[in-house]
Design a protein around this motif. Structure first.
Motif, mmCIF file in Angstrom:
data_model
loop_
_atom_site.group_PDB
_atom_site.id
_atom_site.type_symbol
_atom_site.label_atom_id
_atom_site.label_comp_id
_atom_site.label_asym_id
_atom_site.label_seq_id
_atom_site.Cartn_x
_atom_site.Cartn_y
_atom_site.Cartn_z
ATOM 1 N N LEU A 30 55.441 29.976 1.183
ATOM 2 C CA LEU A 30 57.301 30.214 0.854
ATOM 3 C C LEU A 30 58.142 28.656 1.512
ATOM 4 O O LEU A 30 58.951 28.774 0.418
ATOM 5 N N GLU A 31 57.374 28.126 2.123
ATOM 6 C CA GLU A 31 58.074 26.349 1.864
ATOM 7 C C GLU A 31 58.039 24.866 0.586
ATOM 8 O O GLU A 31 59.104 24.843 0.235
ATOM 9 N N LYS A 32 56.522 25.549 0.016
ATOM 10 C CA LYS A 32 57.108 25.111 -1.061
ATOM 11 C C LYS A 32 58.123 25.539 -2.220
ATOM 12 O O LYS A 32 58.238 24.756 -3.157
ATOM 13 N N GLN A 33 58.619 26.433 -2.275
ATOM 14 C CA GLN A 33 59.431 27.227 -2.837
ATOM 15 C C GLN A 33 59.253 27.118 -4.677
ATOM 16 O O GLN A 33 59.916 27.489 -5.630
ATOM 17 N N ARG A 34 58.304 27.756 -4.823
ATOM 18 C CA ARG A 34 57.617 28.032 -6.469
ATOM 19 C C ARG A 34 56.824 29.304 -5.989
ATOM 20 O O ARG A 34 56.710 29.428 -4.888
ATOM 21 N N TYR A 35 56.411 29.611 -7.378
ATOM 22 C CA TYR A 35 56.741 31.342 -7.613
ATOM 23 C C TYR A 35 54.566 30.793 -6.820
ATOM 24 O O TYR A 35 53.821 29.876 -7.492
ATOM 25 N N GLU A 36 54.321 31.506 -6.002
ATOM 26 C CA GLU A 36 52.794 31.714 -5.996
ATOM 27 C C GLU A 36 52.039 33.323 -5.560
ATOM 28 O O GLU A 36 53.430 34.035 -4.646
ATOM 29 N N ARG A 87 62.907 36.072 -1.367
ATOM 30 C CA ARG A 87 61.748 34.960 -0.753
ATOM 31 C C ARG A 87 60.682 35.777 -0.813
ATOM 32 O O ARG A 87 58.890 35.367 -1.172
ATOM 33 N N LEU A 88 60.302 37.208 -0.621
ATOM 34 C CA LEU A 88 59.331 37.452 0.111
ATOM 35 C C LEU A 88 59.323 38.957 -0.879
ATOM 36 O O LEU A 88 59.707 39.777 -0.456
ATOM 37 N N GLN A 117 60.237 34.488 -11.677
ATOM 38 C CA GLN A 117 61.939 34.218 -12.294
ATOM 39 C C GLN A 117 62.749 33.665 -10.390
ATOM 40 O O GLN A 117 63.114 32.191 -11.236
ATOM 41 N N LEU A 118 62.247 33.849 -9.268
ATOM 42 C CA LEU A 118 62.990 33.269 -8.554
ATOM 43 C C LEU A 118 61.920 32.006 -8.008
ATOM 44 O O LEU A 118 62.991 31.992 -6.685
ATOM 45 N N GLN A 119 60.632 31.710 -8.034
ATOM 46 C CA GLN A 119 60.223 30.605 -7.141
ATOM 47 C C GLN A 119 60.143 31.244 -5.703
ATOM 48 O O GLN A 119 60.684 30.778 -5.180
ATOM 49 N N GLY A 120 59.394 32.785 -5.762
ATOM 50 C CA GLY A 120 58.993 33.508 -4.602
ATOM 51 C C GLY A 120 57.659 33.757 -3.790
ATOM 52 O O GLY A 120 57.736 33.321 -5.195
ATOM 53 N N VAL A 121 57.392 34.272 -3.478
ATOM 54 C CA VAL A 121 55.917 34.154 -2.668
ATOM 55 C C VAL A 121 55.191 36.101 -3.249
ATOM 56 O O VAL A 121 56.164 37.109 -2.659
ATOM 57 N N VAL A 122 54.667 36.787 -3.853
ATOM 58 C CA VAL A 122 53.843 37.621 -3.253
ATOM 59 C C VAL A 122 53.017 37.879 -2.839
ATOM 60 O O VAL A 122 52.131 36.966 -2.533
ATOM 61 N N ARG A 164 52.986 45.621 -8.890
ATOM 62 C CA ARG A 164 52.500 44.724 -8.663
ATOM 63 C C ARG A 164 53.050 43.794 -10.049
ATOM 64 O O ARG A 164 53.209 42.823 -9.247
ATOM 65 N N ASN A 165 52.790 44.104 -10.780
ATOM 66 C CA ASN A 165 52.465 43.044 -12.155
ATOM 67 C C ASN A 165 54.223 42.859 -11.980
ATOM 68 O O ASN A 165 55.090 41.713 -12.923
ATOM 69 N N VAL A 166 55.359 43.722 -11.987
ATOM 70 C CA VAL A 166 56.572 43.428 -11.843
ATOM 71 C C VAL A 166 57.167 42.914 -10.511
ATOM 72 O O VAL A 166 58.162 41.482 -10.525
ATOM 73 N N ALA A 167 56.168 42.538 -9.413
ATOM 74 C CA ALA A 167 56.889 42.060 -7.901
ATOM 75 C C ALA A 167 56.517 40.188 -8.819
ATOM 76 O O ALA A 167 57.091 39.397 -8.256
ATOM 77 N N ARG A 168 55.431 40.016 -9.738
ATOM 78 C CA ARG A 168 54.780 38.670 -9.506
ATOM 79 C C ARG A 168 56.016 37.927 -10.830
ATOM 80 O O ARG A 168 56.643 36.895 -10.860
ATOM 81 N N LYS A 169 56.504 38.997 -11.471
ATOM 82 C CA LYS A 169 57.259 38.534 -12.791
ATOM 83 C C LYS A 169 58.536 37.876 -11.929
ATOM 84 O O LYS A 169 59.510 37.183 -12.333
#
Length: 775
Positions: A248-254, A351-352, A383-388, A374-379
């Motif tokens: 989460l601290e990286k502020q990029r999608y993962e 964010r999550l 978009q928002l650079q958050g974490v799934v 699951r796929n929608v959450a990833r997308k």
């Protein structure tokens, strides 16, 4: 010149085509706005999909009509959700209109014709009418009496008693005028929330603003309380939380996968992580697979997050949904818990997103658009650079395979909280029970354990996952199940026609009189239900208090909670149920779980049957021994040597995964390939059969072979659907299989276009599903 691409008539979902319109001077447009545009001889509502200064090259000397006006400036689809809707339409092969309504359900309303007076009650001409032409005066008086001095045409016709022709005559005489208006289905309170939305959402960092005082939307939020939990995390829980926090601290999608055994405390991890997200000004979504689980898990989170938490699911009433959206859009809500549709909640600074029990098929939407949450959450998080965070005790093979190949980090919790042991599992061979003379549906071992458990005053859960349409053919002496030679899928018995059929390739066989494997005459069409289990238990243990939890007993509102509440208060000794009781339930006094017929899951006509069997057996076994009292599990089966049964009895997910992934690779099933299924639906059987064969032929025309005659795509079918008749409509299916999803979509799209030009396609409904979870 500026242009807008407008998706017309979204409210009525009749068209799904983008049209280009000129943007007149003085009109300021944004993507996602609703506008009024001319279409042929009428005015319709539309949604602005894109803004552009260039027209497509294939538009030669275009004469474009101008946009007539903006419907409203409040209900604007946010940029990220507009992009999400376009992505959803493309990836699920559905209409843009359908995906927009799914992503932004506030797109409601219609264009209506209104009647307005062109004179007031005080005009001298009107006073004269009262004396000389009372009928015309009364017609105008209907409008004068209305609160807004305007009425929808349909309402005006009823109140005035006039015909449409008479109204048009009044308009020609200049007494009234007819005007097209957009009427929104969005409640006024929600429209107010939309008006203030930009102020609430303006600036992620500016949560504390307005002269240094906390933003009004967050006044009730206590950042310290959100992360101040009363329990100590286990070392495994703390390690998992630490890794997710770093992501989460990286502020990029993962995307991360959490594999935690039943009872390992995944819910506590979710709660701690959501608290940390809120403490840093973010918001979070927690998805659960079933609506029935939302209220249960929400109570667990309510104490910590209070009024910042809301529950969303498709079972809410219209007014409840409107109020929920109002609170979300005003920024009052920071945590959403819900079933799959909650993944679209427009939370500020999201964010999550957590998917609990990520393997569950309930995350797949059955109607168009056929999305997987699951796929929608990833997308969304991309978009928002958050974490799934995907969590499960039995992850889907696709998710675990991605973790094994390094595509997603794998987090593991291998131990139950307080080091409680996983319950021992006894597998009972029902073939041996028959040899011993036991013709009951309960083995001697299960009967003995039930008796002892009841004598100790403890509780039991009996599980039977019956699906009424799937009756397979099994030998009761040797356990042999008749399967398709080509697909290795259990053949389904159809009493109509006395035939066994493969619902993948349409291979058919007549049921044998004796077992092809051992020659036994004990061939049976296997099918049992929870009601029969309940009746037989009552016969064996008349004094036992029994509850049943299945679709039939939970039809009424609150029935699910009432049944579980009684069982939790120990007002019943035995709970008989389907997969509704296999997940998310924690009863300290349950020490025995019995699986009555594991074969009903194992022999479903689906290549995922073993995976689902393993998952359900593991999940339901996890209901036993979750407190201080040790638990035990009994699994009854005619196939004790099957890998799903063996590995589930040993709680060995890794062992099952590597065996099953080898089987999938050998058979070229997902995740080594992709499948798109087209279901054809029509009220006449002969039409749908001809249509299915025509579609298969149209697809074959697009097949390309290499120099050796091999193709990269396979066509499966045509074949009847597993439920060949539903709601008085017949259903056949054709599937295509290939390694490249892009190539597969293009191939199918071209084949469907060819099929559409065939006259047989008229009136046939096509239902397209990408990577279906069940065949």
């Amino acid at each position: 010149m500026h242009y807008a691409e407008v998706l017309v008539d979204v409210a009525n979902r009749r068209l799904d085509q983008v049209f280009h319109y000129q943007i007149p001077e003085g009109i300021s447009l944004k993507r996602g706005m609703r506008v009024l545009v001319p279409l042929q001889y009428r005015q319709v509502q539309g949604v602005v999909v894109r803004l552009t200064e260039q027209l497509p090259q294939d538009m030669v000397n275009p004469t474009l009509k101008p946009i007539l006006g903006i419907v409203d400036t409040t209900n604007v689809v946010p940029e990220d959700l507009m992009d999400l809707a376009l992505w959803l339409a493309e990836t699920t092969i559905c209409s843009i209109a359908q995906s927009l309504h799914t992503v932004w359900p506030l797109l409601k309303g219609k264009v209506e014709e209104y009647v307005l007076p062109l004179a007031s009650q005080e005009d001298e001409d009107v006073k004269t009418l009262k004396i000389l032409d009372s009928e015309t005066y009364q017609a105008l008086a209907v409008l004068f009496r209305s609160r807004n001095k305007a009425l929808p045409l349909s309402t005006y016709l009823k109140r005035s008693g006039l015909s449409k022709t008479q109204v048009e005559q009044l308009a020609k005489q200049g007494w009234i005028k007819l005007e097209s208006r957009f009427t929104s289905g969005v409640p006024r309170s929600v429209q107010t929330a939309l008006t203030s939305k930009e102020r609430v959402f303006n600036g992620v960092e500016d949560i504390e603003s307005m002269n240094g005082t906390p933003h009004e939307a967050y006044v009730k939020f206590d950042a310290h309380k959100a992360s101040d939990c009363r329990w100590e995390l286990t070392p495994e829980q703390a390690k998992v939380c630490g890794k997710v926090t770093k992501a989460l601290e990286k502020q990029r999608y993962e995307t991360l996968l959490l594999h935690g055994v039943t009872g390992s405390g995944k819910t506590e991890v979710y709660q701690r992580l959501i608290g940390e997200v809120l403490a840093k000004g973010g918001s979070a979504i927690l998805l659960v697979p079933e609506i029935s689980l939302t209220s249960q898990i929400a109570r667990y989170f309510q104490e910590q997050f209070g009024e910042q938490l809301i529950v969303l699911h498709s079972g809410l009433q219209v007014g409840e949904k409107a109020k929920a959206w109002q609170d979300i859009l005003q920024g009052k809500i920071r945590v959403v818990i819900g079933a799959r549709s909650a993944v679209f909640a427009p939370l500020p600074n999201l964010r999550l997103i957590i998917l609990d029990e990520e393997h569950e098929g309930a995350y797949r939407q059955e109607e168009n658009p056929k999305y997987h949450a699951r796929n929608v959450a990833r997308k969304r998080m991309e978009q928002l650079q958050g974490v799934v965070l995907l969590g499960s005790a039995t992850p889907s093979l696709e998710a675990y395979a991605a973790a094994q190949t390094g595509k997603v980090p794998l987090l593991v919790m291998e131990n139950r909280v307080n080091q409680r042991p996983l319950p021992p599992v006894e597998v009972v061979d029902m073939r041996e029970e028959l040899i011993k003379g036991n013709r009951s549906m309960f083995s001697f071992a299960l009967q003995d354990k039930l008796k002892r458990t009841l004598e100790r005053g403890e509780q039991c859960m009996l599980f039977l996952n019956r699906r009424g349409y799937s009756t397979f053919v099994v030998c009761r002496e040797c356990g042999y199940v008749i399967r398709c030679h080509d697909c290795d899928i259990a053949l389904t018995y159809h009493s109509q026609g006395n035939i066994m059929r493969c619902h993948y390739c349409n291979h058919e066989e007549i049921p044998p009189r004796t077992c092809p494997e051992c020659g036994s005459r004990y061939i049976r069409f296997f099918g049992q239900g929870t009601q029969r289990v309940e009746d037989e238990i009552k016969g064996l243990y008349p004094a036992a208090r029994i509850l049943r939890l299945d679709f039939d007993t939970t039809r009424s509102k609150d029935a699910y909670e009432d049944i579980l509440g009684k069982f939790r208060r120990q007002e019943a000794d035995i709970l008989v149920g389907t997969q509704m009781m296999a997940k998310g339930l924690d009863f300290p006094n349950v020490t025995l779980v019995g699986v009555v017929a594991a074969d009903q899951m194992l022999n479903m006509p689906d290549f995922r049957a073993r995976e689902r069997t393993f998952q359900l057996l593991t999940q339901v076994a996890g209901r036993a021994g979750r407190s201080q009292k040790p638990g035990q599990v009994v699994i009854q089966t005619y196939a004790p040597e099957d890998r799903a049964i063996i590995q589930a009895s040993q709680h060995n997910f890794k062992g099952f995964f590597w065996e099953e992934i080898g089987y999938r690779k050998a058979r070229n099933y997902p995740p080594f390939t992709h499948v798109i299924r087209v279901t054809l639906i029509h009220e006449k059987e002969e039409r749908v059969v001809k249509g299915a064969h025509s579609l298969a032929s149209c697809l074959k025309l697009g097949m390309v072979s290499d120099e050796n005659g091999n193709t990269s795509l396979d066509i499966l079918g045509p074949a009847p659907a597993v439920m060949p008749r539903l709601k008085n409509h017949f259903r056949w299916q054709v599937s295509v299989k290939g390694k490249s999803m892009d190539a597969l979509r293009e191939f199918l799209h071209e084949g469907v276009q060819r099929f559409a030009r065939d006259s047989i396609s008229s009136g046939i409904q096509l239902n397209i599903e990408v990577d279906p979870l069940s065949m």
